[in-house]
Scaffold this motif. Sequence first.
Motif, mmCIF file in Angstrom:
data_model
loop_
_atom_site.group_PDB
_atom_site.id
_atom_site.type_symbol
_atom_site.label_atom_id
_atom_site.label_comp_id
_atom_site.label_asym_id
_atom_site.label_seq_id
_atom_site.Cartn_x
_atom_site.Cartn_y
_atom_site.Cartn_z
ATOM 1 N N THR A 73 42.395 32.284 43.996
ATOM 2 C CA THR A 73 41.661 33.536 44.053
ATOM 3 C C THR A 73 40.567 33.412 45.099
ATOM 4 O OG1 THR A 73 42.089 33.938 41.712
ATOM 5 C CG2 THR A 73 40.310 35.186 42.729
ATOM 6 N N ARG A 122 38.452 36.943 37.105
ATOM 7 C CA ARG A 122 38.677 36.340 38.425
ATOM 8 C C ARG A 122 39.984 35.589 38.552
ATOM 9 N NH1 ARG A 122 32.660 33.836 39.801
ATOM 10 N NH2 ARG A 122 31.563 35.826 39.948
ATOM 11 N N HIS A 123 40.556 35.136 37.438
ATOM 12 C CA HIS A 123 41.709 34.254 37.554
ATOM 13 C C HIS A 123 42.941 34.731 36.787
ATOM 14 C CE1 HIS A 123 39.005 31.431 39.474
ATOM 15 N NE2 HIS A 123 38.187 31.531 38.441
ATOM 16 N N PRO A 125 37.324 34.778 47.419
ATOM 17 C CA PRO A 125 36.199 35.702 47.226
ATOM 18 C C PRO A 125 36.419 36.990 47.993
ATOM 19 C CG PRO A 125 35.612 33.908 48.698
ATOM 20 C CD PRO A 125 36.947 33.557 48.130
ATOM 21 N N LYS A 126 35.981 38.091 47.406
ATOM 22 C CA LYS A 126 36.125 39.381 48.051
ATOM 23 C C LYS A 126 35.146 39.510 49.214
ATOM 24 C CE LYS A 126 37.755 41.878 43.984
ATOM 25 N NZ LYS A 126 37.515 43.017 43.067
ATOM 26 N N ARG A 176 33.312 43.045 34.993
ATOM 27 C CA ARG A 176 32.541 42.742 36.200
ATOM 28 C C ARG A 176 31.065 43.081 36.007
ATOM 29 N NH1 ARG A 176 37.250 44.466 39.138
ATOM 30 N NH2 ARG A 176 36.504 46.610 39.143
ATOM 31 N N GLU A 207 34.558 28.935 37.851
ATOM 32 C CA GLU A 207 34.679 29.211 39.278
ATOM 33 C C GLU A 207 36.065 28.857 39.805
ATOM 34 O OE1 GLU A 207 31.622 27.323 41.472
ATOM 35 O OE2 GLU A 207 29.986 28.224 40.320
ATOM 36 N N GLN A 253 34.612 35.046 33.376
ATOM 37 C CA GLN A 253 35.099 34.625 34.690
ATOM 38 C C GLN A 253 36.598 34.363 34.673
ATOM 39 O OE1 GLN A 253 32.355 31.289 35.274
ATOM 40 N NE2 GLN A 253 31.638 32.272 37.148
#
Length: 680
Positions: free
Chosen positions: A245, A419-420, A247-248, A433, A496, A415
């Motif tokens: 993933t 995110r994952h 980062p945006k 979010r 993370e 997270q």
Amino acid sequence: MREMVKGSNVALAALSENAGSVIAGLSWVSPTGDGDADVSVLLLDANGKVRSDGDFYFYNNPVAADGSVQLLGKTPSENGDEDRISFDLTAVSPGIDRIVVAASRYDGAGFGELEDLKVTLADAGGDNLLSFAIDDAGTVSAIIFGELYRRGDEWKFRAVGQGYDCGLAGLATDFGVDIEDDAAAEEALSGSEGNEQTDTTAPTPAAEPQPRAILNSVPTPRPAAEEGGPRKKSARPRTAKKKVTLPKVAQKSLADNDSWTQARLFPVSALKSDRDREMRATSVLLSVMAQVPEFGRRLTAAFGAPAGRMETFTEVTLPHGDTPRRPDGVIRVERAGKLWTALVETKTNGNDLKPDQVQAYMDIAARRGYEAVITLSNDVALEGSPLVDVKIDRRRKHKVALWHLSWAEVTYQAQMLIRHEGVADKTHAWLLRELLHYLQHDNSGCHGFQNMGSAWVPVRNGINDETLSQGDPRALDVVESWERLIRQICLSLGGELGQKVLPVQRAKRGTDPKARRGRLADQLCLDGRLPAELRIEGAPGTLTVSADLRTSKLRTSIEIPAPEQGYPLTWAKRLIRRLTEAPADLHIETLVEGEPGGPRGTLERLRPEPADLLPRNNATQITGFRLSLFKGMGSSRGNAESGFIRSVDDAVHRFYTTVVVHLDHPTPRRASSKEPAETR
């Protein structure tokens, strides 16, 4: 919308006047609920090959520099998730004749295990132009869904549906992408120094299977080389088994200046006191738990709550003798007519839980038939060392469980989902979010474990002046705080990375946790060190952290075993090449059999001379290498406790992101003796 059949084609201009930009959507349904695939795009020239690895777009290379291709990721759809890809056909280079849209699976999984495989195409206005369903996927592990191709000045779409048995690696190789076979590369390195071998054998479509080695990795794309120039050696491929993933990219703000604060669902600017923080944090968390079932279930399943309809309440009033009590919250879950209920007591900003409060809630829960009391604070609970001691009346028939959550655990679960792992509903994703932004804001008070305790400074002073004796209870307090810190760092790093990160407790199975901490406290009094080990899923070894309170130095290190085959000089050169982006002050030590230590040096010194890592005695057997970074403890900002916690957290994250991620995952040598048992 045009329904396509295999082999058919259509001009995009015949379907829409707004087809200069299109969005392709690839979707499928997994009957088991855990099947998935990854999309990829290849830009091909007139010869049907990529110009360079840079024309290969997948999860590690999702966006073209010219904006012609962008992998948008998964978007919730009616039947599940849909992977979307944006194409700006007006920006595609004139040298590109064809754009291939494909998907692949891993670990022996085939597309025959999925249902309703389909690709759709929509124009820039969002109108669906065409649809193509694949109903004969079989056991193939990669499929070309369709392709966009030029005919004169217009673009057309062809429904392909061609399968490959060799996964994404085979598909990419067929179109000219350089794939490095790890096994072949290792063999080549064993025979010559610095030479790397790539496998460019083209795969055969599933309809005409031929024997070939199935590659387990795909390349990291390299920039397009200038025509006629020397071809640049490909970088080591990154494994394709787990999605990364990224980062945006931050979008440009429409604000007049940088001082404007973006509006948030859960604001933190008005929080002035600890009571305000506790009330806001409780309400925010409980409301998101109730509205996002996946998240609420994650946090309560371990406490015995069923999977059912959840309702949450804050600031409730419950009778308790002459003085009614007001727990911070209540969670109620209903399933099949049965109700599971828990009281919630919250603390933020490092405040401690009050034993009398928790005891009162345990008594209330027992009288009212509640199943649990859940405490929530910045602190991390340890096995065998409860944060709050409460008395349980064994005469009561109804038993109440006492559970603890740390804010670090809440952040970790949020997270992992957002995110994952992904959330099926757009609104749920947005709520998570917003929650994550709130929890990580400096003013929320939900930052996790923040203080090493009152014994920290006296213990450090006692170690420095050698007055700390074994059996001192303050040493045990420091050891417990250290273990809490390590557990929080595991949660932070795991959230993370999207991978499991667990502390390793080296002790015989069945050993009492208090006895183990007692031995660590005695050792702290002797050598002044706090040791810890972290096991990171996918890492080539165990990450070790050591805080030396005498020298005020932190050491983060990892030991990697020597490969089974090859020559020592090849191992040393390969290791130095892998560490090109690592810090220059990284210490590298060669581990040799039967000796306490071997040759060593900093990466800066060893880069021009990797042979300096080899023992002078050629007969000495190298068992591995130890990589270490050193960092000072504490910080000039804040108090000693918070400065130490920050420094440990920074040291672990820096070591992983600058060193561990660059390492190979070699096959370890066969151990000659058994390692000590490990418990987590």
